[in-house]
Motif scaffolding. Structure first.
Motif, PDB file in Angstrom:
ATOM      1  N   GLN A  94      86.368 -17.871  42.965  1.00  0.00           N
ATOM      2  CA  GLN A  94      86.537 -18.042  44.401  1.00  0.00           C
ATOM      3  C   GLN A  94      85.255 -18.601  45.027  1.00  0.00           C
ATOM      4  O   GLN A  94      85.293 -19.519  45.841  1.00  0.00           O
ATOM      5  CB  GLN A  94      86.891 -16.697  45.030  1.00  0.00           C
ATOM      6  N   ASN A  95      84.114 -18.084  44.582  1.00  0.00           N
ATOM      7  CA  ASN A  95      82.829 -18.590  45.072  1.00  0.00           C
ATOM      8  C   ASN A  95      82.587 -20.036  44.670  1.00  0.00           C
ATOM      9  O   ASN A  95      81.871 -20.764  45.365  1.00  0.00           O
ATOM     10  CB  ASN A  95      81.673 -17.712  44.571  1.00  0.00           C
ATOM     11  N   GLU A  96      83.201 -20.459  43.549  1.00  0.00           N
ATOM     12  CA  GLU A  96      83.071 -21.852  43.098  1.00  0.00           C
ATOM     13  C   GLU A  96      84.051 -22.772  43.819  1.00  0.00           C
ATOM     14  O   GLU A  96      84.103 -23.966  43.548  1.00  0.00           O
ATOM     15  CB  GLU A  96      83.321 -21.950  41.587  1.00  0.00           C
ATOM     16  N   THR A  99      91.111 -21.892  44.401  1.00  0.00           N
ATOM     17  CA  THR A  99      92.048 -21.118  45.201  1.00  0.00           C
ATOM     18  C   THR A  99      92.823 -20.153  44.310  1.00  0.00           C
ATOM     19  O   THR A  99      93.484 -20.575  43.357  1.00  0.00           O
ATOM     20  CB  THR A  99      93.047 -22.061  45.915  1.00  0.00           C
ATOM     21  N   LEU A 100      92.724 -18.862  44.606  1.00  0.00           N
ATOM     22  CA  LEU A 100      93.458 -17.855  43.842  1.00  0.00           C
ATOM     23  C   LEU A 100      94.822 -17.637  44.490  1.00  0.00           C
ATOM     24  O   LEU A 100      94.956 -17.679  45.711  1.00  0.00           O
ATOM     25  CB  LEU A 100      92.693 -16.523  43.836  1.00  0.00           C
ATOM     26  N   SER A 121      93.744 -26.809  42.973  1.00  0.00           N
ATOM     27  CA  SER A 121      92.286 -26.734  42.828  1.00  0.00           C
ATOM     28  C   SER A 121      91.846 -26.909  41.376  1.00  0.00           C
ATOM     29  O   SER A 121      90.661 -26.837  41.073  1.00  0.00           O
ATOM     30  CB  SER A 121      91.767 -25.406  43.403  1.00  0.00           C
ATOM     31  N   THR A 122      92.811 -27.144  40.460  1.00  0.00           N
ATOM     32  CA  THR A 122      92.449 -27.247  39.037  1.00  0.00           C
ATOM     33  C   THR A 122      93.080 -28.462  38.370  1.00  0.00           C
ATOM     34  O   THR A 122      93.627 -28.359  37.257  1.00  0.00           O
ATOM     35  CB  THR A 122      92.887 -25.975  38.271  1.00  0.00           C
ATOM     36  N   GLY A 124      95.793 -29.925  38.786  1.00  0.00           N
ATOM     37  CA  GLY A 124      97.225 -29.863  38.509  1.00  0.00           C
ATOM     38  C   GLY A 124      97.643 -28.904  37.412  1.00  0.00           C
ATOM     39  O   GLY A 124      98.820 -28.819  37.088  1.00  0.00           O
ATOM     40  N   VAL A 125      96.659 -28.193  36.832  1.00  0.00           N
ATOM     41  CA  VAL A 125      96.985 -27.255  35.747  1.00  0.00           C
ATOM     42  C   VAL A 125      96.997 -25.836  36.298  1.00  0.00           C
ATOM     43  O   VAL A 125      96.008 -25.380  36.871  1.00  0.00           O
ATOM     44  CB  VAL A 125      95.945 -27.337  34.601  1.00  0.00           C
ATOM     45  N   LEU A 126      98.121 -25.149  36.129  1.00  0.00           N
ATOM     46  CA  LEU A 126      98.186 -23.757  36.550  1.00  0.00           C
ATOM     47  C   LEU A 126      97.415 -22.914  35.530  1.00  0.00           C
ATOM     48  O   LEU A 126      97.710 -22.952  34.334  1.00  0.00           O
ATOM     49  CB  LEU A 126      99.644 -23.288  36.645  1.00  0.00           C
ATOM     50  N   ILE A 127      96.393 -22.206  36.021  1.00  0.00           N
ATOM     51  CA  ILE A 127      95.544 -21.385  35.152  1.00  0.00           C
ATOM     52  C   ILE A 127      95.820 -19.916  35.432  1.00  0.00           C
ATOM     53  O   ILE A 127      95.889 -19.501  36.587  1.00  0.00           O
ATOM     54  CB  ILE A 127      94.042 -21.655  35.438  1.00  0.00           C
ATOM     55  N   GLU A 128      95.968 -19.147  34.374  1.00  0.00           N
ATOM     56  CA  GLU A 128      96.124 -17.695  34.492  1.00  0.00           C
ATOM     57  C   GLU A 128      94.910 -17.031  33.879  1.00  0.00           C
ATOM     58  O   GLU A 128      94.435 -17.428  32.824  1.00  0.00           O
ATOM     59  CB  GLU A 128      97.394 -17.273  33.712  1.00  0.00           C
TER      60      GLU A 128
END
Ligand code: ZN
Length: 134
Positions: A94-96, A99-100, A121-122, A124-128
């Motif tokens: 979040q600091n970087e 968007t969570l 924010s990545t 187009g890749v959904l990151i978990e």
């Protein structure tokens, strides 16, 4: 710390059809299926060495996986990284400027705390992010 790719999530229309397909592809049995009510999905897991494949089928025609398949078709849905301290990692990201999708970790499949990052924010890749619930 990001420790490894814990699993890849793949959106499918039908677990009934896709489980035998992936059992053939990976030459291993599905290790478990699990309903995750908070995400409106049924998941199926396969162990592939040090990481896993998670198949996701929507339990609701308006669920996120159903909508994803409507827009993009079946296929790769997310990449999950195992982290040692999910809250610390969420704060760092979040600091970087990432968007969570939730401000607190949620209970996900496979006995994990999880948090997703918005794909906008990545690239187009959904990151978990996931961390085992102890
Ligand atoms: Zn996942």
């Amino acid at each position: 710390m990001m420790q490894k790719i814990e699993h890849l999530g793949i959106a499918v229309k039908s677990l009934e059809k896709s489980i035998p397909l992936f059992e053939k592809l990976l030459n291993t049995k599905c290790t478990k299926t699990e309903v995750v009510p908070t995400e409106e999905v049924t998941t199926a897991f396969f162990e592939t060495g040090n990481s896993k494949i998670e198949l996701l089928e929507s339990t609701d025609s308006n669920g996120v996986i159903a909508k994803f398949i409507e827009k993009k078709g079946e296929g790769l849905h997310h990449i999950a990284f195992e982290v040692s301290d999910i809250k610390a990692e969420m704060n760092r990201l979040q600091n970087e400027g990432f968007t969570l999708l939730s401000l607190e970790p949620k209970i996900g499949a496979d006995n994990k705390w999880v948090c997703f990052l918005h794909p906008k924010s990545t690239n187009g890749v959904l990151i978990e992010l996931c961390q085992e619930i102890k």
